[in-house]
Design an enzyme around this catalytic site. Structure first.
Site, mmCIF file in Angstrom:
data_model
loop_
_atom_site.group_PDB
_atom_site.id
_atom_site.type_symbol
_atom_site.label_atom_id
_atom_site.label_comp_id
_atom_site.label_asym_id
_atom_site.label_seq_id
_atom_site.Cartn_x
_atom_site.Cartn_y
_atom_site.Cartn_z
ATOM 1 N NE ARG A 68 67.449 55.705 -7.556
ATOM 2 C CZ ARG A 68 67.193 54.618 -6.818
ATOM 3 N NH1 ARG A 68 68.159 53.850 -6.361
ATOM 4 N NH2 ARG A 68 65.946 54.283 -6.559
ATOM 5 C CG ASP B 274 68.403 50.336 -4.762
ATOM 6 O OD1 ASP B 274 67.864 51.191 -5.485
ATOM 7 O OD2 ASP B 274 68.097 50.156 -3.564
#
Ligand code: FDA
Length: 307
Positions: free
Chosen positions: A185, A134
């Protein structure tokens, strides 16, 4: 993000950083956080993932934790992720994992953090699984990108990271990561960042988001489009349809507890859909970011506290 929502997000970030507010939220918030957090423990989260899988939705599991205080804590989180990867393999659910660099100790000892993440990526590779790193706030952007590229250079290619469309540097980063073969992402970005480095208006962020998705899809790179925004979702559907890009070349990602019927609908339409499923007891920072994203969530909290 218009001026009003930017102000709301800034205020919320400041307020939820206050110790008294944190105490109050921890007292009242667990039941409310339940909307966004699948379970306090791994087995409960796996059950949620199995239920999502039955609807054709894949998952990425997040063992909640960030901004830890010692390298021992980072080691404990590394071990939790190793256990998580074993449990995913044992249970046969369709899920990969997402982790946060500061959870692995990035703010304390960058080398130790790298070693922790490398252990996790190596274990994932044994199972043919994938790790998503992340992206946290801007002090960690470069280090996160560097770690991801370094893992690829060391032959661990089952790892990717996240780029945030609100950062002005992101288009350049997307080109660099594309060159290094790193899968991405793409998100709008969940932290409070200054105007000097980040777009503040929703229209600019959405335009940046689309430019980067387009860049990746055109190059044939597998792309994870992580947004609940209808404008982005329909644009991706139209763009891929008109450019003959098959549904296997990208996936939609959304957060657990948000737009669940839309997730199921996209899966029924034949799109690859992955739900971000957080679990664990360290839910406060994750939860307050969700509150900051949408004023309506705050009214739910206030109503609950007044009851
Ligand atoms: P936007 O905020 O424009 O919202 C569109 C609509 O979605 C809203 O009108 C509402 O209906 C719904 N919605 C969105 N957020 C909601 C909320 N909190 N509560 C209720 N409804 C809501 N960020 C980051 O900085 N680093 C990261 O690594 C990640 N990782 C990540 C993974 C996945 C799978 C997702 C979906 C998102 C992230 N994010 C993230 C968060 C991301 O940056 C962003 O803050 C949120 O996705 C909100 O932006 P949207 O594009 O979804 O739309």
């Amino acid at each position: 993000m218009n001026i009003g929502s930017t102000l709301y997000r800034k205020t919320m970030t400041a307020v939820t950083g206050n110790r008294a507010v944190k105490r109050l939220t921890l007292r009242f918030g667990r039941r409310l956080a339940g909307r966004f957090v699948a379970s306090d423990h791994l087995q409960g989260a796996l059950r949620e993932v199995a239920a999502l899988n039955r609807q054709g939705i894949m998952a990425t599991l997040d063992a909640l934790g960030e901004g830890i205080g010692s390298t021992d804590e980072a080691l404990a989180y590394r071990d939790e992720y190793l256990k998580l990867l074993d449990a995913i393999a044992d249970s046969g659910v369709r899920a990969n994992v997402s982790l946060k660099p500061t959870q692995m100790g990035l703010a304390l000892d960058a080398d130790a953090c790298f070693r922790n993440i490398r252990d996790i990526v190596a274990r994932a590779r044994e199972y043919g699984n994938f790790v998503r790193i992340d992206m946290e706030n801007s002090p960690y952007t470069q280090a996160t990108i560097d770690m991801t590229v370094r893992l690829h250079r060391e032959g661990l290619t089952n790892v990717g990271t996240v780029l945030q469309a609100y950062l002005k540097r992101t288009e350049g980063d997307a080109r660099d990561l594309m060159g290094a073969g790193v899968s991405l992402r793409l998100v709008k970005g969940a932290y409070r960042e200054p105007a000097a480095i980040a777009f503040q208006h929703k229209s600019e962020i959405v335009a940046s988001f689309k430019r980067i998705v387009q860049l990746h899809l055109d190059r044939g790179i597998y792309t994870a489009v992580a947004s609940h925004d209808d404008a982005i979702i329909s644009w991706v559907k139209d763009y891929t349809l008109h450019h003959g890009i098959p549904k296997e070349r990208f996936e939609f990602q959304m957060l657990y507890g948000l737009r669940m019927s839309e997730q199921a609908r996209l899966a029924r339409e034949g799109y690859r859909v992955r739900c971000y499923v957080p679990y664990g007891t360290m839910w406060y920072p994750y939860y307050t970011r969700r509150l900051a994203e949408k004023p309506g969530n705050l009214w739910l909290v206030v109503r609950h506290m007044l009851r």
